[in-house]
Design a protein around this motif. Structure first.
Motif, mmCIF file in Angstrom:
data_model
loop_
_atom_site.group_PDB
_atom_site.id
_atom_site.type_symbol
_atom_site.label_atom_id
_atom_site.label_comp_id
_atom_site.label_asym_id
_atom_site.label_seq_id
_atom_site.Cartn_x
_atom_site.Cartn_y
_atom_site.Cartn_z
ATOM 1 N N HIS A 19 -3.033 -16.620 11.997
ATOM 2 C CA HIS A 19 -4.217 -16.333 11.187
ATOM 3 C C HIS A 19 -3.978 -16.781 9.753
ATOM 4 C CE1 HIS A 19 -6.197 -13.985 14.285
ATOM 5 N NE2 HIS A 19 -5.006 -13.510 14.576
ATOM 6 N N LEU A 48 -3.229 -11.849 8.885
ATOM 7 C CA LEU A 48 -4.540 -11.368 9.325
ATOM 8 C C LEU A 48 -5.107 -10.465 8.236
ATOM 9 C CD1 LEU A 48 -6.603 -11.279 11.636
ATOM 10 C CD2 LEU A 48 -5.390 -9.298 12.527
ATOM 11 N N ASP A 50 -7.910 -8.105 6.074
ATOM 12 C CA ASP A 50 -8.760 -6.962 6.422
ATOM 13 C C ASP A 50 -10.124 -7.427 6.924
ATOM 14 O OD1 ASP A 50 -6.759 -5.238 5.656
ATOM 15 O OD2 ASP A 50 -7.599 -4.860 3.660
ATOM 16 N N SER A 53 -9.819 -8.728 10.440
ATOM 17 C CA SER A 53 -9.594 -7.602 11.349
ATOM 18 C C SER A 53 -10.899 -6.884 11.665
ATOM 19 C CB SER A 53 -8.605 -6.608 10.736
ATOM 20 O OG SER A 53 -7.374 -7.200 10.507
#
Length: 64
Positions: A19, A48, A50, A53
């Motif tokens: 990511h 990754l 926030d 996510s």
């Protein structure tokens, strides 16, 4: 789309897989105002985030 492909090709060539978040600044082209805007990368985060996510979690909740 071409900008994303260019960035990912360089990152992959350097052995980075996973990511990645790229923060861009956009501004109008001063030589051709009717042309596509210019982009300037200000940050690359190799984790990754926030925001990513939350998008993945929402996709799971909506059974996407």
């Amino acid at each position: 789309m071409q900008l994303a492909k260019s960035i990912t090709a360089v990152l992959y060539g350097n052995g980075m897989i996973g990511h990645v978040t790229v923060d861009l600044v956009s501004f109008p082209n001063p030589t051709e105002p009717s042309a596509h805007p210019l982009f300037w990368a200000v940050d690359i985060s190799a984790y990754l985030s926030d925001n990513a996510s939350i998008c993945f979690f929402f996709d799971i909740l909506m059974e996407g």
